[in-house]
Design a protein around this motif. Sequence first.
Motif, PDB file in Angstrom:
ATOM      1  N   GLY A 273      -0.645  -0.377  -4.185  1.00  0.00           N
ATOM      2  CA  GLY A 273      -1.516   0.782  -3.942  1.00  0.00           C
ATOM      3  C   GLY A 273      -2.452   0.665  -2.767  1.00  0.00           C
ATOM      4  N   GLY A 274      -2.856  -0.554  -2.392  1.00  0.00           N
ATOM      5  CA  GLY A 274      -3.746  -0.726  -1.242  1.00  0.00           C
ATOM      6  C   GLY A 274      -5.025   0.072  -1.390  1.00  0.00           C
ATOM      7  N   HIS A 275      -5.570   0.548  -0.283  1.00  0.00           N
ATOM      8  CA  HIS A 275      -6.846   1.267  -0.305  1.00  0.00           C
ATOM      9  C   HIS A 275      -6.775   2.571  -1.094  1.00  0.00           C
ATOM     10  CE1 HIS A 275      -7.814  -1.328   3.182  1.00  0.00           C
ATOM     11  NE2 HIS A 275      -9.046  -1.175   2.747  1.00  0.00           N
TER      12      HIS A 275
ATOM     13  N   LEU B 122       6.893  -6.806  -1.038  1.00  0.00           N
ATOM     14  CA  LEU B 122       6.028  -7.969  -1.261  1.00  0.00           C
ATOM     15  C   LEU B 122       4.563  -7.551  -1.099  1.00  0.00           C
ATOM     16  CD1 LEU B 122       6.803 -11.150   0.846  1.00  0.00           C
ATOM     17  CD2 LEU B 122       4.539 -10.288   0.642  1.00  0.00           C
ATOM     18  N   GLU B 123       3.767  -7.714  -2.145  1.00  0.00           N
ATOM     19  CA  GLU B 123       2.347  -7.331  -2.103  1.00  0.00           C
ATOM     20  C   GLU B 123       1.508  -8.534  -2.489  1.00  0.00           C
ATOM     21  OE1 GLU B 123       0.154  -4.894  -1.276  1.00  0.00           O
ATOM     22  OE2 GLU B 123      -1.379  -6.188  -2.163  1.00  0.00           O
ATOM     23  N   LYS B 124       0.475  -8.801  -1.686  1.00  0.00           N
ATOM     24  CA  LYS B 124      -0.281 -10.037  -1.954  1.00  0.00           C
ATOM     25  C   LYS B 124      -1.225  -9.903  -3.150  1.00  0.00           C
ATOM     26  CE  LYS B 124      -4.107  -9.453   1.210  1.00  0.00           C
ATOM     27  NZ  LYS B 124      -4.801  -9.892   2.375  1.00  0.00           N
TER      28      LYS B 124
ATOM     29  N   PRO C 259      -5.369   3.267  13.132  1.00  0.00           N
ATOM     30  CA  PRO C 259      -5.903   4.191  12.145  1.00  0.00           C
ATOM     31  C   PRO C 259      -4.986   5.393  11.883  1.00  0.00           C
ATOM     32  CG  PRO C 259      -7.588   3.559  13.710  1.00  0.00           C
ATOM     33  CD  PRO C 259      -6.305   3.014  14.234  1.00  0.00           C
ATOM     34  N   LYS C 260      -4.821   5.711  10.605  1.00  0.00           N
ATOM     35  CA  LYS C 260      -3.997   6.854  10.202  1.00  0.00           C
ATOM     36  C   LYS C 260      -4.499   7.339   8.857  1.00  0.00           C
ATOM     37  CE  LYS C 260       0.458   5.353  12.088  1.00  0.00           C
ATOM     38  NZ  LYS C 260       0.049   4.104  12.667  1.00  0.00           N
ATOM     39  N   ASP C 261      -4.290   8.613   8.549  1.00  0.00           N
ATOM     40  CA  ASP C 261      -4.558   9.047   7.186  1.00  0.00           C
ATOM     41  C   ASP C 261      -3.256   8.939   6.379  1.00  0.00           C
ATOM     42  OD1 ASP C 261      -3.087  11.303   7.799  1.00  0.00           O
ATOM     43  OD2 ASP C 261      -4.769  12.687   7.757  1.00  0.00           O
ATOM     44  N   ILE C 262      -3.293   9.399   5.130  1.00  0.00           N
ATOM     45  CA  ILE C 262      -2.137   9.150   4.258  1.00  0.00           C
ATOM     46  C   ILE C 262      -0.885   9.853   4.800  1.00  0.00           C
ATOM     47  CG2 ILE C 262      -1.196   9.470   1.930  1.00  0.00           C
ATOM     48  CD1 ILE C 262      -4.080   9.296   0.874  1.00  0.00           C
ATOM     49  N   ARG C 263      -1.097  11.116   5.230  1.00  0.00           N
ATOM     50  CA  ARG C 263       0.060  11.874   5.709  1.00  0.00           C
ATOM     51  C   ARG C 263       0.721  11.158   6.895  1.00  0.00           C
ATOM     52  NH1 ARG C 263      -1.577  17.951   6.384  1.00  0.00           N
ATOM     53  NH2 ARG C 263      -3.161  16.836   7.518  1.00  0.00           N
ATOM     54  N   GLU C 264      -0.099  10.725   7.851  1.00  0.00           N
ATOM     55  CA  GLU C 264       0.450  10.044   9.030  1.00  0.00           C
ATOM     56  C   GLU C 264       1.055   8.692   8.641  1.00  0.00           C
ATOM     57  OE1 GLU C 264      -2.944  11.955  11.952  1.00  0.00           O
ATOM     58  OE2 GLU C 264      -3.307  10.097  10.888  1.00  0.00           O
TER      59      GLU C 264
ATOM     60  N   GLY D  81       0.857  -1.186   0.000  1.00  0.00           N
ATOM     61  CA  GLY D  81       0.000   0.000   0.000  1.00  0.00           C
ATOM     62  C   GLY D  81       0.893   1.235   0.000  1.00  0.00           C
ATOM     63  N   ILE D  82       0.286   2.374   0.314  1.00  0.00           N
ATOM     64  CA  ILE D  82       1.056   3.616   0.257  1.00  0.00           C
ATOM     65  C   ILE D  82       2.201   3.593   1.288  1.00  0.00           C
ATOM     66  CG2 ILE D  82      -0.382   5.020   1.831  1.00  0.00           C
ATOM     67  CD1 ILE D  82       0.823   6.287  -1.530  1.00  0.00           C
ATOM     68  N   ALA D  83       1.967   2.888   2.428  1.00  0.00           N
ATOM     69  CA  ALA D  83       3.014   2.800   3.458  1.00  0.00           C
ATOM     70  C   ALA D  83       4.189   1.972   2.949  1.00  0.00           C
ATOM     71  CB  ALA D  83       2.450   2.166   4.726  1.00  0.00           C
ATOM     72  N   GLY D  84       3.884   0.810   2.356  1.00  0.00           N
ATOM     73  CA  GLY D  84       4.952  -0.069   1.881  1.00  0.00           C
ATOM     74  C   GLY D  84       5.738   0.574   0.747  1.00  0.00           C
TER      75      GLY D  84
ATOM     76  N   THR E  64       0.950  -3.878   6.380  1.00  0.00           N
ATOM     77  CA  THR E  64      -0.124  -4.657   5.777  1.00  0.00           C
ATOM     78  C   THR E  64      -1.501  -3.988   5.884  1.00  0.00           C
ATOM     79  OG1 THR E  64      -0.071  -5.888   7.833  1.00  0.00           O
ATOM     80  CG2 THR E  64       0.940  -6.931   5.928  1.00  0.00           C
ATOM     81  N   GLY E  65      -1.541  -2.776   6.439  1.00  0.00           N
ATOM     82  CA  GLY E  65      -2.748  -1.966   6.346  1.00  0.00           C
ATOM     83  C   GLY E  65      -3.920  -2.393   7.214  1.00  0.00           C
ATOM     84  N   PHE E  66      -5.096  -1.969   6.800  1.00  0.00           N
ATOM     85  CA  PHE E  66      -6.321  -2.103   7.609  1.00  0.00           C
ATOM     86  C   PHE E  66      -7.454  -2.648   6.762  1.00  0.00           C
ATOM     87  CE2 PHE E  66      -9.029   1.251   5.794  1.00  0.00           C
ATOM     88  CZ  PHE E  66      -8.111   1.895   4.967  1.00  0.00           C
TER      89      PHE E  66
ATOM     90  N   GLY F  49       1.308 -10.311  -6.217  1.00  0.00           N
ATOM     91  CA  GLY F  49       0.726 -11.654  -6.182  1.00  0.00           C
ATOM     92  C   GLY F  49       1.607 -12.552  -5.329  1.00  0.00           C
ATOM     93  N   ALA F  50       2.125 -11.998  -4.233  1.00  0.00           N
ATOM     94  CA  ALA F  50       3.128 -12.731  -3.454  1.00  0.00           C
ATOM     95  C   ALA F  50       2.751 -12.777  -1.973  1.00  0.00           C
ATOM     96  CB  ALA F  50       4.486 -12.040  -3.603  1.00  0.00           C
ATOM     97  N   THR F  51       3.103 -13.887  -1.331  1.00  0.00           N
ATOM     98  CA  THR F  51       2.882 -13.987   0.117  1.00  0.00           C
ATOM     99  C   THR F  51       4.138 -14.520   0.783  1.00  0.00           C
ATOM    100  OG1 THR F  51       1.904 -16.142  -0.308  1.00  0.00           O
ATOM    101  CG2 THR F  51       0.355 -14.359   0.157  1.00  0.00           C
TER     102      THR F  51
ATOM    103  N   THR G 127     -21.803   2.364   2.731  1.00  0.00           N
ATOM    104  CA  THR G 127     -20.670   2.832   3.545  1.00  0.00           C
ATOM    105  C   THR G 127     -19.894   3.882   2.749  1.00  0.00           C
ATOM    106  OG1 THR G 127     -19.211   1.148   2.646  1.00  0.00           O
ATOM    107  CG2 THR G 127     -20.402   0.573   4.673  1.00  0.00           C
ATOM    108  N   LEU G 128     -19.003   4.593   3.439  1.00  0.00           N
ATOM    109  CA  LEU G 128     -18.207   5.617   2.744  1.00  0.00           C
ATOM    110  C   LEU G 128     -17.361   5.007   1.616  1.00  0.00           C
ATOM    111  CD1 LEU G 128     -17.425   8.626   2.617  1.00  0.00           C
ATOM    112  CD2 LEU G 128     -15.631   8.155   4.274  1.00  0.00           C
ATOM    113  N   PRO G 129     -16.661   3.844   1.855  1.00  0.00           N
ATOM    114  CA  PRO G 129     -15.923   3.261   0.728  1.00  0.00           C
ATOM    115  C   PRO G 129     -16.848   2.911  -0.442  1.00  0.00           C
ATOM    116  CG  PRO G 129     -15.246   2.219   2.773  1.00  0.00           C
ATOM    117  CD  PRO G 129     -16.382   3.138   3.110  1.00  0.00           C
ATOM    118  N   GLU G 130     -18.078   2.455  -0.128  1.00  0.00           N
ATOM    119  CA  GLU G 130     -19.011   2.116  -1.225  1.00  0.00           C
ATOM    120  C   GLU G 130     -19.426   3.370  -1.989  1.00  0.00           C
ATOM    121  OE1 GLU G 130     -20.806  -1.863   0.997  1.00  0.00           O
ATOM    122  OE2 GLU G 130     -21.954   0.012   1.015  1.00  0.00           O
TER     123      GLU G 130
END
Length: 591
Positions: free
Chosen positions: A185-187, A178-180, A484-489, A158-161, A263-265, A223-225, A285-288
Motif C-alpha cells: 500500500g505504501g503512502h 516484493l515489498e519491504k 513527484p506524481k499523484d495517484i493517477r499519474e 505501493g500503489i505503483a507496484g 520504490t516510491g518517495f 517483509g522482503a528485500t 506537516t500535511l502527512p501529520e
Amino acid sequence: MNETSEGKKPRIGVYVCHCGGNIADYVDVEEVRKALGQEADVVVSKDLMFDCSDASQNEMIDDIKIKNLDRIVVAACSPKLHELTFRGTATRGGLNPYMLYHANIREQASWAHEGDKKGATAKALAHARAAVAYVSLAEPLERPRIESTPAVLVIGGGIAGIKAALDLSSMGVHVFLLEKSQALGGHVAELGEVYPYGREGREVVDRSARGLKGRENVTVFTGATLESFSGYIGRFEATILVSPRPGTEERIKVRVASAVVATGFDSYQPKRGEYGYGTVRGVVTLPELQSLASGRDGTLNYDGRKVNDVAFVYCVGSRQEESAVAPSGNEPPAKANAYCSRYCCNAAVNTSLSLGTKYNGITAYHLYRDMRTYGRNELMYEEAAKAESIFIRFEGENPPSVCEKDGRVGVTVKSSLLENQPVELTVDLVVLVTGMVPRPNEQLNTLLSLPIGSDGFYREIHQKLRPVETNIGGLLIAGTSQGPKDIRETLSSASAASAKAASFALKKELELEPFVAEVDNSACELSQACVKECPYEAIEIKDLPSGRKAWVNTAKCKGCGACVAVCPTEAIQLKGLGNDQVRAMIEVMAR
Ligand SMILES: Cc1cc2nc3c(=O)[nH]c(=O)nc-3n(C[C@H](O)[C@H](O)[C@H](O)COP(=O)(O)OP(=O)(O)OC[C@H]3O[C@@H](n4cnc5c(N)ncnc54)[C@H](O)[C@@H]3O)c2cc1C
C-alpha cells in the motif's frame, strides 16, 4: 575512394531535408546538396521538402532499387526523432537498416546558428560530409538475440507496484512482487480521503490489492528485500530475503526477464525551525495532519484543544533551492528542491475540503505561491474558494513567518495581491504542505546501478520518448520513484512500465541493439583496462581457444565506448562505430 569488404565501390544516396523552413530558412540546402553530390561515391544527392514524408521515403526506396544504392545519408532533424523512421525506409528498400547515417543539421546547424546563414551552411555541410565518410565504411549489422524468461520482478508494493503486478499478471506474465514493509500500500494506505476518488486511501489500496489474490501467476513477498541481482535483460537472477517476522528468514531465488522499480518517495521533512516546525506548538506537516484527522469525527483537536482555524503554507521543500531556515553559525543552508511536487496543491485543497465536511466550522487559510490545481482538479479549487477557504498569495522571496502567539500560532504573510502588505493571522494549526523527496535506497541503488537524476529520483532515458525505461536494459521505473506524481499519474506510469516489461518477458527471444563492443582477440594483450572502465560490468576475462582474452557480454554492453578509449592496443572497438569510421569523420570535419 573507398571499397566495401566485398571489394565493390560504395553507392551512396544523400537526402538533405528543408524541414519546411526549419532548416532551409537558415541553411542553403541547395549548396549543401550540390557540394555533397561532388563527394566520392555519392551517386544520388537530393534536397527534399520533408525527408520524413511518405513521398520522400518512397523516392528514397525507388533510388535504392533503381540506382542500386547500398547506403544512404539523411541530413535532417535530430536522429532522436526520425532515425528509426529512416532505418525502416532503408529496410523497405532492401538495405540493412544500419547502412544509414542520420546527420542532425537542424538542432546542430540551422537552429543553433539562426543569425549566420553562411556559418550554418558550412556546419551543415561538414556534418553531412562526415556522415558520407561514415557510411562509406559501414558494414551491415545484425541484432544479437537472447532467450528470455517469462517472469518479471516488481520492487515496491505501493500503489505503483500493485498496479504493475496486476497489469503484468493480466498479460499472462508471472510476477514476483516484493515489498519491504509487512503490508502492501505504501503512502496511499496511510492517507485520508484522496482526490479525485473521494475514498479513504486505505480503501483504494485494498481494492487494488484484493485483485491480486487468487492469481496463480502472482507471488507476493512482504517483509522482503532484494539481496542480490545479477544478469541482463531477458535473464536476470534475483535473491529475495524474506523476513516476515524477526528471527525468521528465508532466501528465495527467482529468474526474471525484467524488473519494475516502484520504490516510491519520502515526504520532505522540514528542518527544525522551518516555519516554526519543531519550535512552535501547532506547526505540523500535511502527512501529520492526515494522521491527526484519520478516523476521527465530530471535533478536530490538537494538543487537547479544539481546532477552528488552520493555515496551510504551500511549497515547503519545493521550488526552493535552499531550506527556508536560516543557517546557524557557519553552517551552509540545507538543500531543498528546486522542482514543484505536483501533488501538493491538490492534496492540500482536497484535505481542507474534507476537513470542512468532517468537522463543522473550520476556517482554512491557504498561503500559496502559485495554485497548481491543474486539469480537472481545478474544480476542487473552485469548490474550496466558494467554501470557507481564504486564499492569500505570497511571493517566493517573501515566505510567511510563524511564531507562538498567546498559546495559539501567529502567522504573518505579505499578500502579493495587497502590494505585499503584511496580513496577520492567528490560527490553531499551521500545516506545512511538504513536497516529495527521493527515498534513500542505497543498498538497492548499489545492487541495480540505476541512473539517478540531479533531483535525486531515478532517471528515465528520455522524458518524452522513453519515459519509463532506464539505461540498464530491462530495468524500468514506475510511480514516484521517478519523481513527484499523484495517484493517477503513478498508475499511468505503472501501466506503461508493466507493458514494457511484458514486452521483454513474453517474447521467447529478445533482439538487442547491435552497437556493442567487440574484441579483436589477436590484438588483445590482456591489459584489462576495459574491464575496469566498463560501467555496466559487461566485460570479463575468459579462457578462449586463442588464450586468455577480454570477452564482451553483448546483452550487458550499452555501446558507450568507454572501453574503446582506454584499450592501449585498440583491440576493442564498437560495432557500427569503428575507429576507422571515427577517424574518417574527424578528418572530413577538419578539412
Ligand atoms: C500527504 C499526502 C497526501 C496525498 N494525497 C493524495 C491524493 O489525495 N490524491 C492523489 O492522487 N495523490 C495523493 N498523494 C500522492 C500519493 O501518495 C502518491 O502518488 C503515491 O503514494 C505514489 O505511490 P508509489 O507506489 O509510487 O510510492 P509509495 O506510496 O511511496 O510506495 C512505495 C512502496 O515501495 C516500498 N519500498 C521502498 N523501497 C523498497 C525496497 N528497497 N524494497 C522493497 N520495497 C520498497 C515502500 O515500502 C512502499 O510500500 C499524497 C501524498 C501525500 C504525501
